[in-house]
Motif scaffolding. Structure first.
Motif, PDB file in Angstrom:
ATOM      1  N   GLU A 128       7.681   8.423  -3.960  1.00  0.00           N
ATOM      2  CA  GLU A 128       8.160   7.585  -2.857  1.00  0.00           C
ATOM      3  C   GLU A 128       6.990   7.138  -1.997  1.00  0.00           C
ATOM      4  OE1 GLU A 128      11.263   8.982  -0.369  1.00  0.00           O
ATOM      5  OE2 GLU A 128      12.740   9.137  -1.980  1.00  0.00           O
ATOM      6  N   GLY A 129       7.089   5.919  -1.487  1.00  0.00           N
ATOM      7  CA  GLY A 129       6.059   5.391  -0.613  1.00  0.00           C
ATOM      8  C   GLY A 129       5.796   6.316   0.555  1.00  0.00           C
ATOM      9  N   THR A 145       4.124   6.576  -9.476  1.00  0.00           N
ATOM     10  CA  THR A 145       4.131   6.595  -8.019  1.00  0.00           C
ATOM     11  C   THR A 145       5.334   7.368  -7.482  1.00  0.00           C
ATOM     12  OG1 THR A 145       5.248   4.454  -8.066  1.00  0.00           O
ATOM     13  CG2 THR A 145       2.881   4.437  -7.704  1.00  0.00           C
ATOM     14  N   GLU A 152      -5.170  -0.967  -7.509  1.00  0.00           N
ATOM     15  CA  GLU A 152      -4.601   0.354  -7.230  1.00  0.00           C
ATOM     16  C   GLU A 152      -5.646   1.460  -7.165  1.00  0.00           C
ATOM     17  OE1 GLU A 152      -0.696   0.566  -9.872  1.00  0.00           O
ATOM     18  OE2 GLU A 152      -2.385  -0.336 -10.927  1.00  0.00           O
ATOM     19  N   HIS A 185       6.158   0.244  -7.914  1.00  0.00           N
ATOM     20  CA  HIS A 185       6.699   1.188  -8.897  1.00  0.00           C
ATOM     21  C   HIS A 185       6.746   0.635 -10.310  1.00  0.00           C
ATOM     22  CE1 HIS A 185       9.891   3.464 -11.034  1.00  0.00           C
ATOM     23  NE2 HIS A 185       9.366   4.484 -10.381  1.00  0.00           N
ATOM     24  N   SER A 209       5.385   1.818  -2.337  1.00  0.00           N
ATOM     25  CA  SER A 209       4.717   1.979  -3.623  1.00  0.00           C
ATOM     26  C   SER A 209       5.136   0.872  -4.571  1.00  0.00           C
ATOM     27  CB  SER A 209       5.071   3.346  -4.236  1.00  0.00           C
ATOM     28  OG  SER A 209       6.468   3.433  -4.499  1.00  0.00           O
ATOM     29  N   HIS A 248       7.060  12.972  -9.868  1.00  0.00           N
ATOM     30  CA  HIS A 248       6.211  11.840 -10.247  1.00  0.00           C
ATOM     31  C   HIS A 248       5.156  12.223 -11.280  1.00  0.00           C
ATOM     32  CE1 HIS A 248       3.849  13.781  -7.049  1.00  0.00           C
ATOM     33  NE2 HIS A 248       2.785  13.194  -7.579  1.00  0.00           N
ATOM     34  N   THR A 300       9.061  -2.591  -5.822  1.00  0.00           N
ATOM     35  CA  THR A 300       8.658  -1.411  -5.051  1.00  0.00           C
ATOM     36  C   THR A 300       9.598  -0.253  -5.370  1.00  0.00           C
ATOM     37  OG1 THR A 300      10.025  -1.994  -3.122  1.00  0.00           O
ATOM     38  CG2 THR A 300       7.769  -2.868  -3.205  1.00  0.00           C
ATOM     39  N   GLY A 301       9.129   0.948  -5.080  1.00  0.00           N
ATOM     40  CA  GLY A 301       9.877   2.141  -5.440  1.00  0.00           C
ATOM     41  C   GLY A 301      11.147   2.309  -4.614  1.00  0.00           C
ATOM     42  N   HIS A 312      -2.816  13.043  -5.672  1.00  0.00           N
ATOM     43  CA  HIS A 312      -2.929  11.720  -6.310  1.00  0.00           C
ATOM     44  C   HIS A 312      -4.311  11.462  -6.900  1.00  0.00           C
ATOM     45  CE1 HIS A 312       0.678   9.971  -3.807  1.00  0.00           C
ATOM     46  NE2 HIS A 312       0.892  11.211  -4.218  1.00  0.00           N
ATOM     47  N   GLU A 335       0.854  -1.195   0.000  1.00  0.00           N
ATOM     48  CA  GLU A 335       0.000   0.000   0.000  1.00  0.00           C
ATOM     49  C   GLU A 335       0.886   1.239   0.000  1.00  0.00           C
ATOM     50  OE1 GLU A 335      -2.328   3.095   0.247  1.00  0.00           O
ATOM     51  OE2 GLU A 335      -3.090   1.099  -0.244  1.00  0.00           O
ATOM     52  N   LYS A 336       0.702   2.120  -1.000  1.00  0.00           N
ATOM     53  CA  LYS A 336       1.576   3.278  -1.123  1.00  0.00           C
ATOM     54  C   LYS A 336       1.310   4.356  -0.078  1.00  0.00           C
ATOM     55  CE  LYS A 336      -1.196   5.410  -4.844  1.00  0.00           C
ATOM     56  NZ  LYS A 336      -1.693   6.598  -4.157  1.00  0.00           N
TER      57      LYS A 336
END
Length: 548
Positions: A538-539, A536, A187, A143, A141, A469, A157-158, A519, A44-45
């Motif tokens: 950064e988380g 995305t 998502e 990514h 996230s 982003h 992931t990011g 977002h 989950e971001k």
């Protein structure tokens, strides 16, 4: 080549919304019943589960009744039942006509439903999932995709700790490879990876383009004498003109809180239209102002909504995974509801994946999902409302509304017609010379507000120095095309003040304030040149909605 840690799972689920969490719970339930060990991971971001969830929401419990029949005894945050259901035609800025029930499509009726915070419902669903052994990783996230030999094998992931130029900062941490036998993408609307998967596997071939609305939501604390717990208000008409579809809502939740919002369909044609300012103007209508006055606005957010329905639904299966919920577009716009449909799609996905795993299959194309989907009440519901949006777009609010009332109330969605809207939302804008300019009133700071003070209430934050982003395919297009032809509509359709045209030494400059981004994905959808891609950050970046 970046060296990445790899983790292996049976199932990876991208997104801890209603679809993703329902899939995780169903998988864990069935595995437990069948004494089968499954490693299930949800990424989950948002900084926590629910941080990025924004929905009206009047909630229909049909899918939850299947998933967790004892939800009431499990202290689900679903307690405010709908007590009254009013629908208005807003004639102008001071007059509204209440529409009688017989003239309203029955899909709009809300008897038996509940007013909820879906953010809180998702937090509760996450607790149920974790109690069943599901691993949930907030702040990560998804990514990029792992695709090998045209088969989806998982996600990456990011990276954390890159500066705006993509160079490593102190504390840099590369993203991890999360590999799985099957990966489910939940998502939400216009998912970053879902969009790539649709293109990669041509999942939308033969379908109408997806259509979208931009939904705004505010939460107000109001005096008790202006509050009627359980009351639901919907309406259409003013402030939107005859060429712009959409509708208003106001829900009286618990604890003297009122939810107020506006949905603006993103197929509008006037490049000077500002959905945010239409919403702020709307609140001054007496129907809303009489409830909001002397109250205090305590939360704000906005989010795109996938509303194309069945005619825009892509194929949901591909080698190695499934698209579910609003990532595919399962929202039923005839009900203005997508949470119960998203949950049902997650349940169907979980059952399909579990059957494959029981047969020792991995990374196959789960074609059997389609048969399961078509035999479900989810398909029946979407099929019966397949014409709702296209009819409104093609015939207008009056004739389209009359057709939908007839189709839903008399024929239960079974009239033998199939309307389609094959014009994408980004292709509908008029040239600025063909459009009328719109002058919006200045916000009063009491009922209406500006974008920046609103973004502040969304608790939005991004790491200051990180790659942007909001990516431009061509940095020249905002000025050479969008400004020249459409007076750059990004500075108006964005609900968070991300995009600006600034004059620097006599030259126009296109500025992206990515720190403000909540977002919503509207830029990715409505940009007439399709030059902006939302990826995305950064988380844990983005809004932090406490109660949406």
């Amino acid at each position: 080549m970046v060296e990445r840690e790899t983790m292996e799972f049976d199932v990876v689920i991208v997104g801890a919304g209603p679809a993703g969490l329902s899939a995780a719970i169903r998988l864990a339930q069935q595995a437990k019943e069948q004494q089968q060990e499954l490693m299930i991971c949800v990424v989950e971001k948002g900084s926590e589960v629910g941080a990025h969830i924004l929905s009206g929401a009047v909630f229909e419990t049909r899918a939850l009744d299947e998933l967790l029949p004892a939800w009431q005894s499990l202290n689900a945050p679903i307690t405010t039942s709908v007590s009254e259901d009013d629908i208005y035609w807003f004639n102008n800025d001071h007059k509204a006509t209440r529409i009688p029930n017989y003239a309203i499509p029955k899909t709009f009726h809300n008897k038996g439903n509940y007013i909820v915070s879906m953010g809180n419902v998702c937090r509760w669903l996450a607790e149920q999932a974790e109690a069943l052994g599901v691993e949930i990783f907030p702040g990560f996230s998804a990514h990029s995709l792992i695709i090998e030999d045209n088969v989806l094998k998982g996600i990456i992931t990011g990276d954390m700790g890159l500066d705006k130029d993509g160079k490593e900062k102190d504390g840099y941490m590369p993203g991890m490879e999360l590999r799985a036998k099957y990966t489910l993408f939940a998502e939400g609307c216009r998912g970053h990876l879902g969009k790539q998967l649709i293109n990669q596997f041509k999942l939308d071939a033969g379908q109408s383009p997806q259509h979208y609305g931009l939904g705004f939501k505010e939460i107000w604390q109001v005096p008790s004498e202006q509050h009627q717990e359980g009351k639901v208000v919907h309406g259409t008409g003013w402030p939107l003109d005859n060429d712009t579809n959409g509708g208003a809502f106001m829900y009286h939740a618990e604890d003297n809180q009122v939810v107020v919002g506006l949905i603006v369909d993103l197929n509008y044609s006037n490049p000077y239209l500002s959905p945010f300012d239409e919403f702020q103007r709307m609140k001054h209508h007496p129907v809303f102002k009489s409830v909001l006055q002397n109250g205090k606005r305590i939360a704000y957010g906005a989010r795109a909504i996938a509303k194309g329905g069945l005619n825009s639904l892509p194929k949901m299966h591909f080698p190695g995974g499934l698209l579910i919920g609003c990532d595919a577009g399962t929202l039923n716009f005839a009900k203005i509801k997508g949470n119960h449909t998203a949950m049902k799609s997650g349940i169907i996905a979980a059952d399909t994946v579990l059957n494959a795993l029981k047969n020792n299959q991995a990374n196959t194309d789960l074609t059997e999902f389609t048969a399961a989907f078509k035999s479900s009440w989810l398909f029946e519901e979407l099929h019966s409302s397949r014409n709702f949006g296209p009819v409104m777009h093609k015939l207008g609010k009056f004739v389209g509304g009359a057709y939908n009332t007839l189709d839903q109330n008399i024929f239960a969605g079974k009239l033998p017609f199939n309307f389609k809207d094959n014009v994408a939302d980004h292709d509908t804008l008029l040239n600025k010379d063909q459009a009328r300019s719109i002058s919006y009133p200045k916000p009063d700071g009491v009922i209406s507000f500006d974008k920046l003070s609103s973004v502040f209430l969304s608790n939005t934050n991004h790491e200051e120095s990180q790659p942007c982003h909001l990516q431009l395919a061509n940095a020249e297009i905002p000025l050479s095309v969008n400004l020249a032809q459409f007076d750059e509509p990004a500075q108006r359709y964005c609900p968070a003040g991300v995009y600006e045209i600034q004059e620097v030494e006599g030259q126009s400059e296109f500025v992206i304030n990515s720190q403000n981004c909540i977002h919503c994905k509207t830029c990715d959808i409505k940009d007439p040149s399709q030059n902006i891609t939302w990826v995305t950050p950064e988380g844990a970046g983005g809004p932090n909605y406490p109660n949406m």
